[in-house]
Enzyme design. Structure first.
Site, PDB file in Angstrom:
ATOM      1  CE  LYS A   1      -2.206   1.455   3.776  1.00  0.00           C
ATOM      2  NZ  LYS A   1      -2.076   2.961   3.840  1.00  0.00           N
TER       3      LYS A   1
ATOM      4  CG  ASP B   1      -4.267   4.147   1.538  1.00  0.00           C
ATOM      5  OD1 ASP B   1      -5.612   4.977   1.131  1.00  0.00           O
ATOM      6  OD2 ASP B   1      -4.105   4.666   2.292  1.00  0.00           O
TER       7      ASP B   1
ATOM      8  CE  LYS C   1      -7.503   6.670   4.230  1.00  0.00           C
ATOM      9  NZ  LYS C   1      -5.719   6.888   3.983  1.00  0.00           N
TER      10      LYS C   1
ATOM     11  CG  ASP D   1     -12.130  18.353  -5.140  1.00  0.00           C
ATOM     12  OD1 ASP D   1     -12.753  19.094  -4.328  1.00  0.00           O
ATOM     13  OD2 ASP D   1     -10.972  19.183  -4.538  1.00  0.00           O
TER      14      ASP D   1
ATOM     15  CB  THR E   1      -9.331   1.744  12.170  1.00  0.00           C
ATOM     16  OG1 THR E   1      -7.882   2.535  11.071  1.00  0.00           O
ATOM     17  CG2 THR E   1      -9.097   0.333  10.617  1.00  0.00           C
TER      18      THR E   1
ATOM     19  NE  ARG F   1       1.437   2.947  12.976  1.00  0.00           N
ATOM     20  CZ  ARG F   1       0.974   3.389  13.560  1.00  0.00           C
ATOM     21  NH1 ARG F   1       1.228   4.674  14.149  1.00  0.00           N
ATOM     22  NH2 ARG F   1      -0.322   3.968  13.417  1.00  0.00           N
TER      23      ARG F   1
HETATM   24  O1  C5P Z   1       0.976   1.325  10.600  1.00  0.00           O
HETATM   25  P1  C5P Z   1      -0.339   0.571  10.510  1.00  0.00           P
HETATM   26  O2  C5P Z   1      -1.041  -0.261  10.685  1.00  0.00           O
HETATM   27  O3  C5P Z   1      -1.631   1.605  12.063  1.00  0.00           O
HETATM   28  O4  C5P Z   1      -1.117   1.986   9.451  1.00  0.00           O
HETATM   29  C1  C5P Z   1      -2.352   1.775   9.042  1.00  0.00           C
HETATM   30  C2  C5P Z   1      -2.165   1.923   7.443  1.00  0.00           C
HETATM   31  O5  C5P Z   1      -3.396   1.829   7.200  1.00  0.00           O
HETATM   32  C3  C5P Z   1      -1.896   3.405   7.463  1.00  0.00           C
HETATM   33  O6  C5P Z   1      -1.150   3.451   5.778  1.00  0.00           O
HETATM   34  C4  C5P Z   1      -3.150   4.648   7.253  1.00  0.00           C
HETATM   35  O7  C5P Z   1      -3.005   5.896   6.554  1.00  0.00           O
HETATM   36  C5  C5P Z   1      -4.133   3.229   5.870  1.00  0.00           C
HETATM   37  N1  C5P Z   1      -5.410   3.717   6.807  1.00  0.00           N
HETATM   38  C6  C5P Z   1      -6.044   3.370   8.124  1.00  0.00           C
HETATM   39  N2  C5P Z   1      -7.277   3.437   8.430  1.00  0.00           N
HETATM   40  C7  C5P Z   1      -7.810   3.849   7.594  1.00  0.00           C
HETATM   41  C8  C5P Z   1      -7.310   3.587   5.682  1.00  0.00           C
HETATM   42  C9  C5P Z   1      -6.312   3.464   5.335  1.00  0.00           C
HETATM   43  O8  C5P Z   1      -5.463   3.328   9.335  1.00  0.00           O
HETATM   44  N3  C5P Z   1      -9.071   3.982   7.574  1.00  0.00           N
END
Ligand code: C5P
Length: 237
Positions: A36, A63, A65, A68, A129, A221
Site C-alpha cells: 500500500k 491509498d 483517499k 472532492d 480506524t 507499523r
Molecule cells: O501502521 P498501521 O498498521 O496503523 O497503518 C495503517 C495504514 O492504513 C496507514 O497507512 C493508514 O493510512 C491506513 N488507513 C487506516 N485507516 C483507514 C484507512 C487507511 O489506518 N480507515
C-alpha cells in the site's frame, strides 16, 4: 473474491530510498504481498515510486483517499488509472455522486491507458480506524453509532458501483451482511499481540481479523517498525 495475497503492507516511509530499501530487505518467502502506497510516500516521490514497486512484482493499492467535488475526483481517477495500480480509494463521505464519478473516471482512464483486463478495484473509506465513537459524534458531527455510519457508507459505496470498503476488522462481518459476501473489506487497524496501538482505536490481531471475515489486512507499523520485519510478516501470516 480474494485474487491477491491478502496481506497488504503499508509502505508508510518518507521517501523511495527507505521504502525500496525496506522491500529489498524483506523476506516473504514465496509470497508477494500487496503493497500500500499512501500519501506520505506518493507526495514525496510521485508516480515513479508506483512504477518502481510494480517493477519489483508487487500489486499496489494506491491509498490517496480522494474526497472532492465529483468532477475533480472523476478526472483525478482517470490519471490514477494510467499508473497501472491494482486498487484505489475515495472517502465515502464525498457521497454517491462523487463515488459514481470516481468509478467512471477510473474506467475511462483504464481504457484510455490501453491496459487489458478488469479495471483496478475501487473501494471507499467508511470511518477511519483512528476515529472512535466520541470523535465521530462530537467532532465529525455524525450522530449514532460508528457501526451504523459504517454500514450506511458501505451501502452507498455499493450503490455507486464500488467494489468494497476500508473498515475496521471489527466491522468486516457486518459489512458482508449488509453489502454481500463479495463486497471487499480492506481492514487497517491490525496489530500483532503486544504491539502498541499508536493512533489507531478500532484494532484487532491478524487472527481475529481473519475470523471476522476481513478480505485484505492492511498492516503497517506491526511489520515496518518491527525489529525483524520478515519475522513479523511471518507471524502475521
Ligand atoms: O501502521 P498501521 O498498521 O496503523 O497503518 C495503517 C495504514 O492504513 C496507514 O497507512 C493508514 O493510512 C491506513 N488507513 C487506516 N485507516 C483507514 C484507512 C487507511 O489506518 N480507515
Amino acid at each position: 473474491m480474494r485474487e491477491y495475497n491478502d496481506i497488504m503492507i503499508a509502505l508508510d516511509f518518507p521517501g523511495a530510498e527507505e521504502a525500496l530499501g525496506f522491500l529489498d530487505n524483506l523476506d516473504t518467502g514465496d509470497d508477494k504481498p500487496f503493497v500500500k502506497i499512501g500519501m506520505e510516500l506518493f507526495y514525496s516521490e510521485g508516480p515513479d515510486i508506483v512504477r518502481e514497486v510494480k517493477k519489483r512484482g508487487y500489486s499496489v493499492f494506491l491509498d490517496l483517499k480522494l474526497h472532492d467535488i465529483p468532477n475533480t475526483v472523476g478526472n483525478a481517477m482517470k490519471v490514477l488509472a494510467g499508473f497501472g495500480v491494482d486498487m484505489v480509494n475515495v472517502h465515502a463521505a464525498g457521497g454517491i455522486k462523487m463515488m459514481e464519478a470516481a468509478v467512471r473516471g477510473l474506467e475511462e482512464g483504464w481504457k484510455a491507458s490501453g491496459r487489458s483486463g478488469k479495471r483496478p478495484y475501487i473501494i471507499a473509506v467508511t470511518q477511519l480506524t483512528s476515529t472512535d465513537q466520541e470523535t465521530m459524534n462530537k467532532e465529525i458531527l455524525i450522530p449514532g453509532r460508528v457501526e451504523s455510519a459504517v454500514a450506511e457508507y458501505a451501502r452507498n459505496a455499493k450503490a455507486a458501483g464500488l467494489d468494497g470498503v476500508v473498515c475496521s476488522p471489527l466491522e468486516a462481518q457486518m459489512i458482508h451482511g449488509v453489502a454481500g459476501a463479495d463486497f471487499l473489506t480492506v481492514t487497517p487497524g491490525i496489530r500483532l499481540p503486544g504491539d502498541s496501538k499508536g493512533d489507531q482505536k478500532r484494532v484487532t490481531t491478524p487472527e481475529d481479523a481473519r475470523n471476522y471475515g476481513s478480505d485484505y489486512m492492511v498492516i503497517g507499523r506491526s511489520i515496518t517498525k518491527a525489529d525483524d520485519p520478515s519475522e513479523a510478516y511471518r507471524r502475521c501470516r
